[in-house]
Design a protein around this motif. Sequence first.
Motif, PDB file in Angstrom:
ATOM      1  N   UNK A   1     109.881   9.383  40.258  1.00 16.51           N
ATOM      2  CA  UNK A   1     110.154   8.094  39.619  1.00 16.51           C
ATOM      3  C   UNK A   1     111.593   8.062  39.103  1.00 16.51           C
ATOM      4  N   UNK A   2     112.039   9.172  38.512  1.00 16.34           N
ATOM      5  CA  UNK A   2     113.396   9.231  37.953  1.00 16.34           C
ATOM      6  C   UNK A   2     114.446   9.018  39.036  1.00 16.34           C
ATOM      7  N   UNK A   3     114.198   9.549  40.231  1.00 14.22           N
ATOM      8  CA  UNK A   3     115.171   9.377  41.316  1.00 14.22           C
ATOM      9  C   UNK A   3     115.233   7.930  41.779  1.00 14.22           C
ATOM     10  N   UNK A   4     114.068   7.282  41.889  1.00 17.10           N
ATOM     11  CA  UNK A   4     114.045   5.868  42.257  1.00 17.10           C
ATOM     12  C   UNK A   4     114.763   5.032  41.197  1.00 17.10           C
ATOM     13  N   UNK A   5     114.494   5.341  39.929  1.00 14.88           N
ATOM     14  CA  UNK A   5     115.110   4.576  38.839  1.00 14.88           C
ATOM     15  C   UNK A   5     116.629   4.733  38.835  1.00 14.88           C
ATOM     16  N   UNK A   6     117.103   5.950  39.055  1.00 16.44           N
ATOM     17  CA  UNK A   6     118.554   6.161  39.071  1.00 16.44           C
ATOM     18  C   UNK A   6     119.217   5.283  40.120  1.00 16.44           C
ATOM     19  N   UNK A   7     118.681   5.311  41.338  1.00 12.66           N
ATOM     20  CA  UNK A   7     119.338   4.591  42.429  1.00 12.66           C
ATOM     21  C   UNK A   7     119.197   3.075  42.295  1.00 12.66           C
ATOM     22  N   UNK A   8     118.262   2.623  41.486  1.00 10.29           N
ATOM     23  CA  UNK A   8     118.166   1.183  41.223  1.00 10.29           C
ATOM     24  C   UNK A   8     119.144   0.772  40.124  1.00 10.29           C
ATOM     25  N   UNK A   9     119.145   1.519  39.039  1.00  6.39           N
ATOM     26  CA  UNK A   9     119.923   1.110  37.871  1.00  6.39           C
ATOM     27  C   UNK A   9     121.361   1.641  37.880  1.00  6.39           C
ATOM     28  N   UNK A  10     121.763   2.351  38.918  1.00  3.35           N
ATOM     29  CA  UNK A  10     123.164   2.791  38.954  1.00  3.35           C
ATOM     30  C   UNK A  10     124.108   1.619  39.188  1.00  3.35           C
ATOM     31  N   UNK A  11     123.587   0.507  39.678  1.00  2.00           N
ATOM     32  CA  UNK A  11     124.426  -0.667  39.919  1.00  2.00           C
ATOM     33  C   UNK A  11     124.600  -1.459  38.624  1.00  2.00           C
ATOM     34  N   UNK A  12     125.824  -1.692  38.193  1.00  2.00           N
ATOM     35  CA  UNK A  12     126.046  -2.422  36.941  1.00  2.00           C
ATOM     36  C   UNK A  12     125.342  -3.775  36.895  1.00  2.00           C
ATOM     37  N   UNK A  13     125.225  -4.458  38.051  1.00  2.00           N
ATOM     38  CA  UNK A  13     124.562  -5.766  38.059  1.00  2.00           C
ATOM     39  C   UNK A  13     123.087  -5.656  37.708  1.00  2.00           C
ATOM     40  N   UNK A  14     122.515  -4.466  37.830  1.00  2.00           N
ATOM     41  CA  UNK A  14     121.111  -4.255  37.465  1.00  2.00           C
ATOM     42  C   UNK A  14     120.968  -3.797  36.018  1.00  2.00           C
ATOM     43  N   UNK A  15     122.059  -3.750  35.301  1.00  2.00           N
ATOM     44  CA  UNK A  15     122.007  -3.333  33.892  1.00  2.00           C
ATOM     45  C   UNK A  15     122.537  -4.428  32.969  1.00  2.00           C
TER      46      UNK A  15
END
Length: 332
Positions: free
Chosen positions: A260-274
């Motif tokens: 789960x942590x790996x999926x979350x990292x690759x989703x939220x690494x994009x500033x537009x997703x934060x």
Amino acid sequence: MRLVQFNLPDGSRHVGRVSADGDQLHLLAGTETVLDLATAAIAEGRSIASLVEERTGGEKVDYNQLLREGRVLVPVDHPEPARFLVTGTGLTHTGSAAARDKMHVLTHGKDAAESDSLKIFRMGLEGGKPAPGKLGVQPEWFFKGVGTCVVPPGAPLPLPAFAKAGAEEAEIVGLYLNGPDGRPYRIGYALGNEYSDHVTEAENYLYLAHSKLRSCSIGPELLIGELPREVRGHSRIRRDGAVIWEQEFLSGEAHMSHSIANLEHYHFRYPMHRRPGDLHAYFFGAAVMSYASGIKTQPGDEYEIQAPEFGKPLRNRMQAVPDEGLVAVTPL
């Protein structure tokens, strides 16, 4: 600990904590939405669980009646639906990889080279669960829509006139809220029906993006806390009251090629997703799907997704919608 959002005939909204027997909801005092609850937890530096314990009152409502009356809402939503991003990743379970590869074989023949789907699944098996603090391999990712594409439990899943099919994908969904500083916080998990057009997807891999731009459903319950390593559930399709397809699904990290942590990292690494204040629903991938079993769904079919950890099942019927015809753009 599981939570449910619902409304009452007077129009008021509430959040309830599911009772031990699963049939009652204990109202949370001073809490109209899960978004309010999560926002308060971030502001106070507390866990949602501690706030729920503090706010759980003695007043109860009949959970089954709320479901019958269609008053149960999506587990979390946003007053500005465009700020609720719905996304997902595939090829995290053996079943989804096998189904994608089957599409490849049907298109290119049994002697075709290994598909990109199997390649990326194998990449996940080899590097999708890195050690804590380390980066793993990048997963597949897709955009599904915004909050307007999420229908509540019990509501119809629309089948567009242009769609070539509509079928369930039983998945676990992570639900997140970005804090005022843009840091993402996980609110909890829920069951989801990712509902895709697999016939369109099978025509060409590059149509995957189109096949995912459909409605979906999430709920009815929000699981607070960590996801069990293994989740066992069932996905079913009923037609005219009779089960025409049923299969057990296995999920949780014990049955996934990515953490789960790996999926979350690759989703939220994009500033537009934060962006501060945005909600996110992230589908973690399907283990089984009726399409892979040769089932052709039709309007009126009811999808049911159930797992004990998530309480009541998620049920929705597929409903055909009228053809809108050619969508023409008006020049200004």
